[in-house]
Design a protein around this motif. Structure first.
Motif, PDB file in Angstrom:
ATOM      1  N   GLY A 193       0.801  -1.222   0.000  1.00  0.00           N
ATOM      2  CA  GLY A 193       0.000   0.000   0.000  1.00  0.00           C
ATOM      3  C   GLY A 193       0.832   1.269   0.000  1.00  0.00           C
ATOM      4  O   GLY A 193       0.288   2.368   0.076  1.00  0.00           O
ATOM      5  N   THR A 229       1.590   1.770  -8.063  1.00  0.00           N
ATOM      6  CA  THR A 229       1.003   2.974  -8.639  1.00  0.00           C
ATOM      7  C   THR A 229       2.073   3.806  -9.333  1.00  0.00           C
ATOM      8  O   THR A 229       1.891   4.254 -10.472  1.00  0.00           O
ATOM      9  N   HIS A 285      10.221  -7.866  -3.377  1.00  0.00           N
ATOM     10  CA  HIS A 285      10.479  -8.146  -1.971  1.00  0.00           C
ATOM     11  C   HIS A 285      11.704  -9.045  -1.827  1.00  0.00           C
ATOM     12  O   HIS A 285      12.014  -9.504  -0.736  1.00  0.00           O
TER      13      HIS A 285
HETATM   14  N1  LIG Z   1      -7.487   1.792  -8.827  1.00  0.00           N
HETATM   15  C1  LIG Z   1      -7.419   2.195  -7.540  1.00  0.00           C
HETATM   16  N2  LIG Z   1      -8.450   2.864  -6.972  1.00  0.00           N
HETATM   17  C2  LIG Z   1      -8.392   3.273  -5.703  1.00  0.00           C
HETATM   18  N3  LIG Z   1      -7.348   3.082  -4.887  1.00  0.00           N
HETATM   19  C3  LIG Z   1      -6.275   2.421  -5.386  1.00  0.00           C
HETATM   20  C4  LIG Z   1      -6.262   1.940  -6.726  1.00  0.00           C
HETATM   21  N4  LIG Z   1      -5.082   1.318  -6.951  1.00  0.00           N
HETATM   22  C5  LIG Z   1      -4.398   1.414  -5.794  1.00  0.00           C
HETATM   23  N5  LIG Z   1      -5.102   2.071  -4.849  1.00  0.00           N
HETATM   24  C6  LIG Z   1      -4.652   2.387  -3.473  1.00  0.00           C
HETATM   25  O1  LIG Z   1      -3.424   3.051  -3.560  1.00  0.00           O
HETATM   26  C7  LIG Z   1      -2.559   2.652  -2.532  1.00  0.00           C
HETATM   27  C8  LIG Z   1      -1.232   2.232  -3.128  1.00  0.00           C
HETATM   28  O2  LIG Z   1      -1.428   1.043  -3.887  1.00  0.00           O
HETATM   29  P1  LIG Z   1      -0.248   0.309  -4.629  1.00  0.00           P
HETATM   30  O3  LIG Z   1      -0.866  -0.828  -5.376  1.00  0.00           O
HETATM   31  O4  LIG Z   1       0.523   1.288  -5.415  1.00  0.00           O
HETATM   32  O5  LIG Z   1       0.617  -0.221  -3.425  1.00  0.00           O
HETATM   33  P2  LIG Z   1       1.885  -1.178  -3.478  1.00  0.00           P
HETATM   34  O6  LIG Z   1       2.988  -0.444  -2.800  1.00  0.00           O
HETATM   35  O7  LIG Z   1       2.117  -1.655  -4.842  1.00  0.00           O
HETATM   36  O8  LIG Z   1       1.425  -2.357  -2.546  1.00  0.00           O
HETATM   37  P3  LIG Z   1       1.637  -3.944  -2.708  1.00  0.00           P
HETATM   38  O9  LIG Z   1       2.986  -4.250  -2.151  1.00  0.00           O
HETATM   39  O10 LIG Z   1       0.541  -4.522  -1.866  1.00  0.00           O
HETATM   40  O11 LIG Z   1       1.495  -4.271  -4.152  1.00  0.00           O
HETATM   41  C9  LIG Z   1      -3.262   1.552  -1.776  1.00  0.00           C
HETATM   42  O12 LIG Z   1      -3.756   2.116  -0.574  1.00  0.00           O
HETATM   43  C10 LIG Z   1      -4.372   1.132  -2.673  1.00  0.00           C
HETATM   44  O13 LIG Z   1      -5.488   0.767  -1.917  1.00  0.00           O
END
Ligand SMILES: Nc1ncnc2c1ncn2[C@@H]1O[C@H](COP(=O)(O)OP(=O)(O)OP(=O)(O)O)[C@@H](O)[C@H]1O
Ligand SMILES: [Mg+2]
Lengths: 268, 332
Positions: free
Chosen positions: A55, A60, A222
């Motif tokens: 998260g 993103t 990871h």
């Molecule tokens: N399409 C979306 N709509 C709304 N919120 C989103 C969307 N995609 C991601 N998020 C939110 O954005 C935040 C970052 O998500 P992201 O997938 O980039 O995290 P991450 O670092 O890749 O985590 P992970 O290690 O679990 O993959 C999270 O809180 C997620 O819930």
């Protein structure tokens, strides 16, 4: 509908010679700000590993680099070009679909869940984009695809459909598929997270080889061991910001920020 | 039948178990007595039904056999097939476009596709058929020119431009497109969004992604309901009798209004519909196989292939060199 708010003086692209340059990138989903100003740069031939808790916004950010997500603020520049937007007369315009596709074709991406095309054989998966996008002649594309399959050690499964391949084999086909477009940058989003432990090694080995061949890569992972031995830079993200960045020896072995320390303790 | 009887089967089973290799399961099949009872009851009812119809003095079998291959009936059958084929092909193309419009980001396209489906799915097909048939009453002339001026390029009688056949075809096609659009949209939505992302990351355009990545995968899901729709369409052609299109049911009613053999001609028509709907499942089977490729289960041999294999084993056909099957695993 101009999604980009200009908060800083509009600069003429390029300065440092970095292949990828992100400046103060911000991104929100609704009212939740997921990226809160990410600034980093990746030089040609460099490997950057992105670490961080779930998260924290790693996926993103990665998806913003090839404009699978649009950004709300800041700039992303790949190979001296603004990603997803055109800058003319000091103003920012949204790019049309064709321009976006052209930019993406130079940036390969490998997904956690492989996303191979299930109705095509391994060979067809690799040939699809060169033939359909770059208009490479079929026989030339096939020869090249077979070379790539050989490079990832999978010549013997050219005619297999993804459902007939193990996860590790599928991911290596996916890497070959991305390479077929001859991208100057490869993005990996947790490429080994969906794999059985005994299949992780094969995929990491292919990635290690790519790094040695000089491919510029940004890898969300990871696998601390991989980051330590392959990355030139390790970036630790948390809560949508870069908490710590530097060579693996510094970030992984001598972390300064307590959040980095806590994360590393939890995964190692 | 002696005192030894109870032990005999046991020991025979024990012998069977002992003689079989450990990994072969030699099980006595489970018995299903009720299946047999139900099957017998149903079978007898069916026999009685056929018998009662066959021996019914009010049904003339000669009439049925006489009209089964009557040229007028056969022409009617051919026309029904022609209408089904054209209506299904054109409506599928229309349906694809409507589905794309409904999934597009453009709100205007979205609205028009929604409106189309709303109108054509929301009114009875019978009324739509009559409506197209009576178009000539609504607009006597179809004119191409500049609206609200006297300038015309050409002008024809509606009834010449839209004869019953065209009106019927139009009605069935436009109505079917609304249903097909929803089926196709459902199929497209069933494709993993990761596929679109992968295609986008490779630089594929939205159109290329649609036709090479999304639709081929959606087709696998779309074919079974579309097979259903084709069968419905074939039967719906009989509704065109209300605007006197000479398909098989119209012809049958015309004949029976003269010879007063209504039931016999209904039997004739039913035989043809049953035959045609049965034949239709064959192309569906092969289409499902084709679009199911890459999807493990679809790799089983076809009935024809199995027949060929059977004949080959019996020595009737010449043997074929063994097919090299893809193997699992194989790490370098
Ligand atoms: N399409 C979306 N709509 C709304 N919120 C989103 C969307 N995609 C991601 N998020 C939110 O954005 C935040 C970052 O998500 P992201 O997938 O980039 O995290 P991450 O670092 O890749 O985590 P992970 O290690 O679990 O993959 C999270 O809180 C997620 O819930
Ligand atoms: Mg992620």
């Amino acid at each position: 509908m101009n999604a980009l708010t200009v908060t800083e003086p509009v600069l003429d692209a390029v300065q440092t010679g970095a292949l990828v340059q992100a400046r103060n990138v911000r991104k929100s989903y609704g009212h939740v700000e997921v990226l809160k100003g990410i600034t980093l740069s990746v030089k040609q031939g460099e490997v950057m590993c992105l670490l961080g808790p779930s998260g924290s916004g790693k996926s993103t950010f990665l998806r913003c680099i090839n404009h699978l997500e649009s950004i709300d603020g800041g700039r992303i520049i790949v190979d001296e070009e603004l990603v997803g937007y055109a800058q003319r007369h000091g103003r920012i315009y949204e790019m049309n679909a064709r321009e976006v596709s052209r930019q993406r074709s130079g940036i390969g991406m490998v997904f956690q869940r492989f996303n191979l095309f299930p109705h095509m054989t391994a060979l067809e998966n690799i040939m699809a984009a060169p033939v359909g996008v770059k208009k490479v002649e079929r026989n030339a594309a096939k020869t090249r695809a077979l070379e790539l399959l050989d490079r990832v050690g999978l010549s013997h499964v050219a005619q297999h459909y993804p459902a007939q391949l193990s996860g590790g084999q599928q991911q290596r086909v996916a890497i070959a598929r991305a390479l077929a477009m001859e991208p100057q940058l490869l993005l990996f989003d947790e490429p080994t997270s969906a794999l059985d432990p005994e299949l992780v090694g094969d995929v990491l080995e292919v990635m290690r080889q790519l790094a040695a061949d000089g491919m510029t890569m940004i890898v969300v992972t990871h696998e601390i061991g991989f980051a330590r031995s392959v990355a030139d830079t390790v970036v630790f993200m948390d809560g949508g910001v870069v908490v710590e960045a530097g060579p693996p020896a510094e970030v992984l072995d001598d972390p300064q920020n307590p959040r980095t320390v806590a994360f590393l303790n939890s995964v190692m | 039948m002696s005192s030894a009887a109870p032990t005999a089967p046991t020991s025979r089973r024990a012998a069977a178990v002992a003689s079989a290799p450990d990994d072969d399961v030699v099980a006595i099949p489970l018995r299903h007595p009720w299946r047999w009872v139900v099957a017998t009851v149903l079978g007898l009812s069916l026999v009685w039904l056929i018998y009662s119809m066959w021996t019914n003095p009010n049904i003339s079998h000669q009439t049925v056999t006489k009209y089964l291959f009557n040229p007028r009936i056969v022409n009617g059958v051919l026309l029904s097939i022609l209408i089904t084929v054209i209506a299904m092909l054109v409506s599928t193309v229309l349906g694809v476009f409507l589905a794309i419009m409904r999934l597009a980001h453009n709100p205007v396209m979205n609205f028009f596709a929604w409106l189309y489906v709303w109108v054509f799915r929301g009114t009875p097909l019978l009324i739509q058929i009559v409506f197209w048939g009576y178009l000539g009453l609504l607009y006597q002339q179809i004119t191409l020119g500049v609206p609200f001026t006297d300038f015309t390029v050409f002008s024809v009688d509606t009834n010449t431009l839209v004869p019953a056949f065209t009106a019927g075809l139009l009605a069935l096609t436009l109505n079917q497109a609304a249903y097909s659009a929803e089926i196709i949209r459902g199929g497209m939505l069933s494709v993993d969004p990761g596929q679109t992302e992968a295609a986008a990351s490779l630089g594929m355009s939205p159109a290329y992604t649609l036709f090479k990545v999304i639709l081929p995968q959606a087709t696998r899901v779309i074919i079974p309901p579309m097979g259903n729709e084709t069968i419905s369409m074939l039967k719906q052609t009989s509704l065109l009798s209300v605007i006197a299109v000479l398909e098989v049911y119209t012809v049958a009613t015309q004949i029976s209004s003269q010879n007063l053999r209504q039931v016999e001609l209904l039997l004739v028509v039913s035989c043809w519909y049953l035959f045609l709907t049965s034949v239709l499942s064959v192309p569906q089977y092969y289409l499902e196989r084709h679009f199911g490729r890459g999807n493990g289960a679809a790799q089983a041999p076809t009935p024809l292939g199995r027949l060929a294999a059977l004949l080959r084993r019996a020595g009737v056909l010449k043997a074929r060199p063994a097919v090299v099957r893809p193997t699992e695993g194989g790490q370098p």
